[in-house]
Design a protein around this motif. Structure first.
Motif, mmCIF file in Angstrom:
data_model
loop_
_atom_site.group_PDB
_atom_site.id
_atom_site.type_symbol
_atom_site.label_atom_id
_atom_site.label_comp_id
_atom_site.label_asym_id
_atom_site.label_seq_id
_atom_site.Cartn_x
_atom_site.Cartn_y
_atom_site.Cartn_z
ATOM 1 N N GLN A 78 0.777 -1.031 -0.028
ATOM 2 C CA GLN A 78 -0.015 -0.093 0.130
ATOM 3 C C GLN A 78 0.928 1.398 -0.046
ATOM 4 O OE1 GLN A 78 -3.403 1.869 2.771
ATOM 5 N NE2 GLN A 78 -3.592 -0.078 2.402
ATOM 6 N N LEU A 79 2.000 1.184 0.369
ATOM 7 C CA LEU A 79 3.038 2.516 0.152
ATOM 8 C C LEU A 79 3.957 2.415 -0.889
ATOM 9 C CD1 LEU A 79 4.177 2.537 3.976
ATOM 10 C CD2 LEU A 79 2.152 3.612 2.911
ATOM 11 N N ALA A 80 3.507 1.678 -1.955
ATOM 12 C CA ALA A 80 4.482 1.429 -3.129
ATOM 13 C C ALA A 80 4.413 2.969 -3.973
ATOM 14 C CB ALA A 80 3.966 0.659 -3.979
ATOM 15 N N ARG B 232 -8.735 1.844 14.834
ATOM 16 C CA ARG B 232 -8.814 0.563 14.205
ATOM 17 C C ARG B 232 -8.360 -0.770 15.048
ATOM 18 N NH1 ARG B 232 -10.395 1.372 8.989
ATOM 19 N NH2 ARG B 232 -9.675 3.112 7.751
ATOM 20 N N GLY B 233 -8.770 -0.313 16.358
ATOM 21 C CA GLY B 233 -8.536 -1.441 17.210
ATOM 22 C C GLY B 233 -7.018 -1.446 17.994
ATOM 23 N N HIS B 234 -6.367 -0.490 17.521
ATOM 24 C CA HIS B 234 -4.795 -0.330 17.808
ATOM 25 C C HIS B 234 -4.574 0.683 18.749
ATOM 26 C CE1 HIS B 234 -3.473 -3.787 15.205
ATOM 27 N NE2 HIS B 234 -4.266 -3.278 14.226
ATOM 28 N N ALA C 242 -2.561 13.592 7.147
ATOM 29 C CA ALA C 242 -2.742 12.908 5.930
ATOM 30 C C ALA C 242 -1.690 11.729 5.728
ATOM 31 C CB ALA C 242 -2.974 13.995 4.563
ATOM 32 N N VAL C 243 -0.251 12.080 5.833
ATOM 33 C CA VAL C 243 0.604 11.506 5.713
ATOM 34 C C VAL C 243 0.790 10.341 6.858
ATOM 35 C CG1 VAL C 243 2.948 11.410 5.684
ATOM 36 C CG2 VAL C 243 2.099 13.110 4.395
ATOM 37 N N THR C 244 0.767 10.919 8.069
ATOM 38 C CA THR C 244 0.623 9.714 8.991
ATOM 39 C C THR C 244 -0.616 8.497 8.793
ATOM 40 O OG1 THR C 244 1.168 11.477 10.694
ATOM 41 C CG2 THR C 244 -0.078 9.279 11.630
ATOM 42 N N MET C 245 -1.781 9.078 8.520
ATOM 43 C CA MET C 245 -2.879 8.217 8.563
ATOM 44 C C MET C 245 -2.657 7.156 7.119
ATOM 45 S SD MET C 245 -4.773 8.934 10.995
ATOM 46 C CE MET C 245 -6.235 8.102 10.966
ATOM 47 N N ARG C 246 -2.073 7.477 6.320
ATOM 48 C CA ARG C 246 -1.985 6.649 4.944
ATOM 49 C C ARG C 246 -0.891 5.522 5.537
ATOM 50 N NH1 ARG C 246 -1.781 7.312 -0.587
ATOM 51 N NH2 ARG C 246 -1.254 5.357 -1.307
ATOM 52 N N ALA C 247 0.368 5.937 6.260
ATOM 53 C CA ALA C 247 1.026 5.112 6.797
ATOM 54 C C ALA C 247 0.529 4.072 7.749
ATOM 55 C CB ALA C 247 2.313 5.814 7.644
ATOM 56 N N LEU C 248 -0.310 4.553 8.537
ATOM 57 C CA LEU C 248 -0.852 3.730 9.692
ATOM 58 C C LEU C 248 -1.725 2.651 8.818
ATOM 59 C CD1 LEU C 248 -2.179 6.069 12.565
ATOM 60 C CD2 LEU C 248 -0.067 4.442 12.187
ATOM 61 N N ASP C 249 -2.723 3.299 7.807
ATOM 62 C CA ASP C 249 -3.516 2.303 7.440
ATOM 63 C C ASP C 249 -2.868 1.012 6.667
ATOM 64 O OD1 ASP C 249 -5.931 3.539 7.850
ATOM 65 O OD2 ASP C 249 -6.192 4.457 6.040
ATOM 66 N N ALA C 250 -1.467 1.562 6.026
ATOM 67 C CA ALA C 250 -0.838 0.395 5.362
ATOM 68 C C ALA C 250 -0.375 -0.720 6.083
ATOM 69 C CB ALA C 250 0.329 1.003 4.925
ATOM 70 N N TYR C 251 -0.476 -0.518 7.604
ATOM 71 C CA TYR C 251 0.036 -1.792 8.366
ATOM 72 C C TYR C 251 -1.175 -2.105 9.301
ATOM 73 C CZ TYR C 251 4.832 -0.315 7.363
ATOM 74 O OH TYR C 251 6.064 -0.262 6.692
ATOM 75 N N ALA D 31 -5.924 -1.891 6.410
ATOM 76 C CA ALA D 31 -7.280 -1.038 6.232
ATOM 77 C C ALA D 31 -7.296 -0.569 4.605
ATOM 78 C CB ALA D 31 -7.080 0.261 6.849
ATOM 79 N N PRO D 32 -8.741 -0.723 4.295
ATOM 80 C CA PRO D 32 -8.967 -0.048 2.785
ATOM 81 C C PRO D 32 -8.320 1.188 2.602
ATOM 82 C CG PRO D 32 -10.876 -0.545 3.751
ATOM 83 C CD PRO D 32 -9.806 -0.349 4.906
#
Length: 546
Positions: free
Chosen positions: A46-48, A353-355, A395-404, A407-408
């Motif tokens: 997801q971080l490609a 997301r539960g974490h 926006a940068v932080t949330m994208r990184a968190l979702d990747a691990y 998350a959609p």
């Protein structure tokens, strides 16, 4: 803090009541390529496109430069820069560019106290007055019962940002003078009853460190934290920066519109709240030590070496002060709404997301940032920026968190941009209400020369109003940047416009007259809802000095 460039609470967008950095608007600076440092771990799929994503965030929110680092399971996934250190300059941001990390400094102050606690030199339950006998709040009970732990937890009873004008914008007070003036700063809530973010008690925490250790706060964090961790790109304050250092320049929207560089600031009189400069490379080291529970390696005999104990880390990451969870400002940010939120010792604590998340943000003139830890995933994300856009680092932080978190994939840039537009619109609406309520036909009750004089607030000190050539000017005696022209607004209220237009802190000034027509008191309040809460003009009670 520290300064906290909190003109808008991005927290409202996140449905947190924690102060973050302001949104920013307008077009982006010219694009420039990302500068990456070789990483030792593979990015998730997801971080490609993460480099392009960060560049787009930068353009959308008008941020000249962004530094990012991610660590996972003790390894660096990436550490890189995007954009430029300063508008108009070709020097690029990279993983080693130093930024002002502002209130992310608070975790270092908490760690410093934890080191002293592990050495049995203090107990976090010690009364502050037992360490600093001169310490005094405006309430005797709070003075007596304030413990060292309370200095780190934002539950003192002070109002949001109370006392910030003692050091923001930069003042000539010393750290001890700032702390001594606490006895005059009003307490508005019951002790330990509610959350209200403050910076001033971290000045007191720094003085406790100095009293116990015999070192200055700067020397202690340098020798006991930076050096053992090998954080060679981390400085305790701006004065430690050398002319050839790789350092970012902050940028602000002058008059909330035009993005331009701002002069650097050193927070000499409250360094424990927000003085540190660092790079994403060094903060990756800091995050790894945090996620490793304070472990920094092994000695020659194979014995574990620690910065602080596991017990102390548990306390730093435990929720001390609950924070109300609010609905997001726009539906697009609903996924970021936590189930719980609170503050520990120098860290925010919430969930996503539960974490469990352990995190903090920082705001400084022209620079805002966020450090985020996900303990159960052994994940750390740091985002440093050289503009005043909390939306960008979110926006940068949330994208990184979702990747691990499996998350959609979500367009957080668009979501936070929607929040920006809504908040900007609310601010415009608020200003129009001021304009509509203004009585343009009114005139000041007194001749302008009658308003001139020195006015004194118990906790800040003196403010001068001078009349020259039929115009008034206001000057805060301890704050060089707070000098500006006063324009008649309505009746005995004036609008002061500071000469430094990067502050975005213009204020209404109201003179209250007695029955004899003499001025009894002067009150102030920010003119815009976008004004940083550290401009705590509303807490001033200015009276004429005869």
């Amino acid at each position: 803090m520290i300064r906290h460039r909190l003109a808008v609470h991005v927290a409202a967008a996140l449905a947190l009541a924690a102060p973050l950095a302001s949104f920013a608007f307008q077009a982006a600076p010219a694009a420039s390529s990302s500068v990456a440092t070789q990483a030792s771990a593979t990015r998730p799929a997801q971080l490609a496109d993460f480099d392009a994503y960060v560049d787009n965030v930068r353009k959308t929110f008008d941020v000249p430069g962004i530094g990012v680092a991610i660590i996972k399971d003790g390894q660096v996934v990436l550490e890189q820069g995007s954009g430029v250190r300063k508008l108009g300059s070709p020097a690029l941001v990279d993983a080693h560019t130093m930024f002002a990390i502002a209130s992310n400094t608070k975790a270092f102050t908490a760690a410093a106290l934890s080191i002293l606690a592990d050495e049995k030199k203090i107990d976090m339950s010690d009364r502050v007055v037992d360490r600093l006998p001169w310490f005094q709040m405006s309430d005797p009970y709070v003075t007596r019962e304030m413990r060292i732990r309370d200095l780190l937890a934002h539950r003192s009873g002070l109002s949001l940002g109370a006392g910030d004008l003692l050091y923001w914008p930069a003042t000539s007070y010393s750290t001890k003078e700032v702390a001594e003036r606490l006895r005059y700063v009003p307490i508005t809530n019951s002790f330990r009853s509610a959350y209200a973010y403050d910076n001033i008690l971290f000045a007191v925490a720094g003085l406790v460190i100095e009293q116990v250790s015999g070192q200055s706060w700067s020397d202690f964090v340098s020798s006991r934290i930076f050096q053992p961790l090998g954080m060679t790109e981390t400085k305790p304050n701006f004065h430690s920066i050398k002319g050839d250092d790789d350092v970012a320049v902050g940028h602000a929207k002058f008059n909330f519109k035009e993005l331009k560089p701002v002069e650097p600031m050193a927070w000499d009189n409250n360094p424990g709240a927000g003085g540190i400069y660092s790079s994403v490379h060094d903060l990756a080291i800091w995050m790894r030590v945090q996620l490793d529970g304070g472990v920094i390696g092994k000695d020659a005999q194979g014995k574990e070496k620690r910065l602080f104990s596991a017990e102390r880390q548990k306390e730093m990451w435990s929720l001390l002060t609950p924070i109300p969870v609010n609905d997001p400002v726009v539906p697009e940010l609903a996924a970021a709404k936590p189930n719980f939120s609170g503050y520990g010792e120098g860290w925010f604590v919430s969930d996503y997301r539960g974490h469990k998340l352990v995190w903090h943000t920082g705001g400084w003139p022209g620079q805002v940032s966020r450090v985020t830890l996900v303990p159960d995933l052994k994940l750390g994300v740091v985002v440093l920026t050289n503009a005043e856009s909390g939306a960008a680092f979110q926006a940068v932080t949330m994208r990184a968190l979702d990747a691990y978190m499996d998350a959609p994939k979500k367009d957080w840039t668009a979501a936070y941009n929607a929040g920006v537009q809504k908040t900007e619109g609310n601010a415009d609406e608020g200003w129009q209400k001021h304009v509509a309520a203004r009585d343009k036909s009114s005139k000041p009750s007194l001749a302008l020369a009658k308003y001139a004089g020195t006015y004194r607030d118990p906790w800040y000190g003196d403010v001068q109003v001078a009349e020259k050539g039929g115009k008034l000017r206001m000057t805060f005696s301890k704050t060089a940047q707070l000098t500006g022209a006063m324009e008649p607004w309505s009746h005995d209220t004036f609008l002061v416009k500071w000469d430094d237009r990067s502050l975005n802190g213009d204020a209404f000034v109201t003179f209250n007259l007695g029955v004899d027509g003499n001025i009894r008191e002067v009150r102030m309040e920010p003119a815009s809802s976008l004004t940083d809460f550290s401009f705590d003009f509303q807490d001033l009670r200015l009276t004429p000095v005869k």
